[in-house]
Design a protein around this motif. Structure first.
Motif, PDB file in Angstrom:
ATOM      1  N   LYS A 121      37.917  38.538  38.323  1.00 24.64           N
ATOM      2  CA  LYS A 121      37.735  39.612  39.302  1.00 24.64           C
ATOM      3  C   LYS A 121      38.914  39.648  40.265  1.00 24.64           C
ATOM      4  O   LYS A 121      39.457  40.711  40.572  1.00 24.64           O
ATOM      5  CB  LYS A 121      36.438  39.377  40.100  1.00 24.64           C
TER       6      LYS A 121
ATOM      7  N   LEU B 248      41.487  42.736  40.739  1.00 26.17           N
ATOM      8  CA  LEU B 248      41.677  43.430  42.014  1.00 26.17           C
ATOM      9  C   LEU B 248      43.118  43.299  42.498  1.00 26.17           C
ATOM     10  O   LEU B 248      43.770  44.282  42.851  1.00 26.17           O
ATOM     11  CB  LEU B 248      40.704  42.869  43.057  1.00 26.17           C
ATOM     12  N   ASN B 249      43.614  42.043  42.524  1.00 30.60           N
ATOM     13  CA  ASN B 249      45.009  41.858  42.944  1.00 30.60           C
ATOM     14  C   ASN B 249      45.956  42.588  42.000  1.00 30.60           C
ATOM     15  O   ASN B 249      46.924  43.212  42.438  1.00 30.60           O
ATOM     16  CB  ASN B 249      45.371  40.363  42.975  1.00 30.60           C
TER      17      ASN B 249
END
Lengths: 452, 452
Positions: free
Chosen positions: B354, B358-359
Motif C-alpha cells: 500500500k 501510494l508513494n
C-alpha cells in the motif's frame, strides 16, 4: 522464542475464582503478564485489574508497548494511581502515548511527589538526556558513618529500587560522589565512609543531547549515571535499563536513516504514518535523480551511435552507489566518536580511498575480462571492439569506486562539521554525486575511446 | 565530549614522584586512566604499571579497546595475574585479542579458579549467549534465613561485584529463583526468605544464539539474567553492561549488513581487513549486475530508435532501489520479533505494498508532469511526444515502486523462513530483482507505447 504468556493466558482462563487467578499470576514475571494482557479481551483484562494491587499494575504496565489502550480501560483516578507508582521515566513514557485530554486529566490526579517529577521530565526535549532519567535513586548527605549510611539506605529502599549505587550530596545538595553498594555492604561498622566514596564517578548534565553523551555513557559502563543540572545539583539517574533503551533507540535511528527512513518504524504504525516517514527522502531523490537525468541527456548522441553502452550503465552506477554507501556507513559510525582529531579524519579518508582503489582495481579487471568475453561471444563484436567496450566499463568502475569512496567519506564529514546530522543529509547527496561521476566517466570514456 | 583523559595525562606528566602520581590517579575513573594509557609512551606506561596494584590494572585494562598492545608490555606472569583478576567475560574478550602463543602462555599461568571459568567461556561460539556471560555473581542455597542470606552476601561480595540480584540454587545446584537485593535489604530479620524469592525470574540457556534471545533479554529489562545449562544448572550471568554491549553489537551488525559490509568496521582496522569485509558483497553484486546488463541488452533496439529514454533509466532504477531498501530495513527489524504470526507478516506485506502504491502514485504523477514539461521545453519534443515519454517514466516508477516494496518484504521473509540471515542475503538479491523489474517495465513500456 518466548511463548510463556500464551501458557499463562491459557492457565488464567481455566481458573474459576479470584484466589486461584492471583496465585497463578504471582508465579509469572510482569513482562509475561503484560504480554498476556495484549491477547485478552477487555472484559478479561478488567477482571485482572480489579484483582491486582496498583503497585503490581504499575509494574506490569511499564512493560506494555502500547499502554494507552490499557489505560483507557481504567478510571482516571485508578490510572493516576498507577502512573504515580511508576518510575518517573516510565510514567512519562506512558503519558506521552496518551491523547492530550487524557494526559492532562491523569497528570492533575497524580500524587504530589509524582506530579513534580513528571512535570520536570516532561520539560525536557526528547533528544535531551534529561528526558530519559528517573528520579528513583538513593542519595545520602556527606559526612555520615557507614552505619548511618546503611540505615538511610534501608529507609529509602522501600520506595526507590535503583539501589546498586548510592549517591552522595554535599551541604549545598550538589553531587559529591558515589558509593558502590557492594563497598558499603562489605565495609565494617567503623570504617570511614569517606574512603569508599568514588569521586571520579562520571555524570552527565540534563540538557546534553543524547547523541552527544551516549558514547560517554557506554564507555564508562557503570550501572547508573547521575544527571546533574548546570550548577551541579542532582536531578536524577540514568539506569542500566535506560542505557539499553537509549543505545537501542540511537542505533535504531542510525539504521533507519541509512535506509532512507526518517525514523524507525514498526508494525503498529498506520500506513499514513509510514508513508510520511519515507516520502520526504523519496521526493528529494526524485529531484536529484532529474539532475542526473539531464546530465545523461548530454550523452544521448553516444548512445545513438553505440547503443550497446547502455547495457552497462546500471552496472557502473550500482557499484558506485554500493561503494558510496559502504564508505558512508563506516564514516557515520566513526564520526560518533567526538574525540576524533583532524589527523584521524584524514587517515580515514586516505584509507577509504585506498580501499576504493584496491577494490575498484580488482572489480575493474574482473569486469574487463568477463565482459570482454561476453560481448565478443554474444554480441558479435570483434575482440578489439569487445575489449574496447569492456575496458570503458572496467576503467569507469575503478574511477567511480575511488570517487565514491571519497564522496562517501567527505560529505558526511562536511555535514558533521556544519552540525547537520550526517546520517540524514548524506545519503541522497552521495547517491547523486556518485551517479553523476559514474555517468560522466562512463559515457565520456566511451565517447573518447570508441567514437572519436 | 570527554576530554578528561587529556587533562589527566597532562597532570600525570607534571608530577615528580610516585606518591603524587598515585594520588592523582586515584581521583580519576578507570575509563579515563585507560584512555590516558593510549596516548602515553610505552616508557611512561611501564612506570604506571609498576605503581598500581594488579586489581586496579585489571579494572583499567577492562576499559581498553586494544588490550593486546598493553598486555605485550607486561611480563607473562604479570599479565596472567591481571587477567585472573578480571571478570571472566572481560578476561575472555582480552585473551581473544592476543595471538595464539601469547594467549596460551597467559592461560597456563592463570589462577586455578580463573582457568576453569575462562576455559568454559572459551568453549562457546561467538554467537552463543554463553560466550558473553560472567561467572562473577552471588548465589546462595535454598532454605537460608534472611540473616544467613545477608551474611552469605557480605562474604561473597568481597570477590563478586554483581550483587544487585542474588541467585538461589536448590539442593541439586539447579537455578531455583532470584532475590532482588533491595528486597533482602528491607526485609526484617525474622521474615521468611522464601517469600522474597522471585520464581518467575527469566533465564537463558548457554547455547542459545545471541540473535534469538536478545529481544527476550531486552524485554524483561532486568539488571542481570542467569545463564543455565540445558539441565538447569547455573553457569553464569549476563549483566546489564553485557546487555548494553550485546545490543550495541547486534544493532551494529544489522547496520553494517544493511550497508553491504560483512561486519562493523572501525578506524583501527587495516586497509586489508576492511577490504576483506567489503569485497565479497561487491563481487556478488558485480555478477548480479552483469545479469541485469544482459537483460538491458535485449532493449538495445529501443534505445537505438529513441535514445532519449536512456536519460531516465537511472531515475527509475534509483527510486526502485531506494524503496526496496526502505522495505527491507523495516522488514528486517520487524522479523527480529520471533513471536510474529503469519497473519502479522501478511499484514506487513499488504501495508508495504500500500505504501509503495501510494508513494509510487505521488512520485509517478510528479515525474509525469515535471519531466513532460522538461522534455518539451529542453529536448524539443512535441507536447504529446514529451508526455508519452514522461508517461512511461511515471508508470514505470509506480510499477517499480510497488514491486520493489513487495520484493523488499518477501525476500527477507523467505530467507528468515529458511533460516538464512535476511540482513546479509537480501540486499544484493533485492537490488537485482528490482533493477530487472524496473528495466523491463521501463523499456518494455517505451517499446509498446512509443515505438510499436
Amino acid at each position: 522464542m518466548n511463548k510463556k504468556y500464551l501458557e499463562l493466558t491459557k492457565l488464567i482462563r481455566s481458573k474459576q475464582n479470584d484466589h486461584e487467578i492471583l496465585k497463578c499470576l504471582s508465579n509469572y514475571h510482569e513482562n509475561d503478564i503484560a504480554d498476556m494482557l495484549t491477547v485478552m479481551t477487555p472484559k478479561e483484562r478488567k477482571r485482572i485489574y480489579t484483582l491486582l494491587e496498583p503497585q503490581k499494575i504499575a509494574e506490569i504496565f511499564a512493560y506494555l508497548d502500547e499502554p494507552q489502550i490499557y489505560f483507557s480501560e481504567l478510571s482516571v483516578k485508578d490510572a493516576a494511581k498507577v502512573v504515580s507508582l511508576m518510575d518517573s521515566d516510565d510514567a512519562v513514557d506512558v503519558l506521552e502515548t496518551l491523547d492530550d485530554k487524557k494526559k492532562y486529566e491523569i497528570v492533575e490526579n497524580l500524587d504530589k511527589a509524582a506530579i513534580k517529577d513528571v512535570k520536570m521530565l516532561l520539560s525536557y526535549d526528547d533528544d535531551e538526556i534529561g528526558s530519559c532519567m528517573t528520579t528513583n535513586y538513593i542519595c545520602i548527605p556527606k559526612g555520615l558513618s557507614v552505619r548511618q549510611a546503611m540505615s538511610e539506605l534501608v529507609r529509602q529502599a522501600g520506595t526507590n529500587d535503583n539501589i546498586s549505587t548510592i549517591y552522595v550530596l554535599d551541604e549545598s545538595l550538589k553531587f559529591a560522589g558515589a558509593i558502590d553498594l557492594k563497598d558499603l555492604i562489605i565495609a565494617r561498622k567503623h570504617d570511614v565512609l569517606d574512603d569508599i566514596i568514588v569521586r571520579s564517578y562520571p555524570s552527565v548534565t540534563d540538557h546534553e543531547k543524547i547523541d552527544d553523551c551516549m558514547e560517554k555513557i557506554m564507555d564508562y559502563s557503570e550501572d547508573s549515571i547521575p544527571v546533574l543540572s548546570q550548577d551541579g545539583h542532582m536531578l536524577g539517574v540514568i539506569t542500566s535499563e535506560d542505557i539499553v533503551e537509549i543505545v537501542d533507540n540511537e542505533m535504531g535511528e542510525d539504521y533507519a536513516k541509512l535506509a532512507g527512513l526518517t525514523a524507525e518504524e514498526d508494525l503498529k504504525e498506520t500506513t499514513a504514518q509510514s508513508m510520511k516517514k519515507r516520502l520526504p527522502w523519496l521526493i528529494i531523490l526524485l529531484f536529484l535523480g532529474m539532475i542526473v537525468s539531464s546530465v545523461v541527456g548530454v550523452f544521448e548522441h553516444v548512445v545513438a551511435v553505440l547503443p550497446i553502452v547502455i547495457c552497462f550503465q546500471s552496472l557502473v552506477l550500482d557499484m558506485a552507489g554500493n561503494v558510496g554507501t559502504q564508505s558512508l556507513a563506516v564514516t557515520i559510525r566513526v564520526l560518533m566518536d567526538e574525540t576524533l582529531t583532524g589527523k584521524q579524519k584524514l587517515f580515514l579518508l586516505v584509507k577509504e580511498m585506498k580501499i576504493g582503489l584496491l577494490n575498484g582495481g580488482i572489480l575493474g579487471i574482473m569486469a574487463l575480462a568477463l565482459l570482454g568475453i561476453y560481448i565478443h561471444l554474444f554480441k558479435g563484436y570483434t575482440w578489439i571492439g569487445a575489449f574496447g567496450i569492456s575496458g570503458c566499463v572496467g576503467i569507469s568502475l575503478l574511477v567511480a569506486m575511488v570517487i565514491s569512496s571519497l564522496v562517501g567519506t567527505v560529505i558526511p564529514m562536511f555535514f558533521h562539521k556544519i552540525k547537520i546530522d550526517p546520517a540524514v543529509a548524506s545519503g541522497p547527496l552521495i547517491t547523486t554525486v556518485n551517479d553523476l561521476v559514474a555517468v560522466v566517466t562512463y559515457y565520456g570514456l566511451a565517447f573518447l575511446l570508441l567514437i572519436m
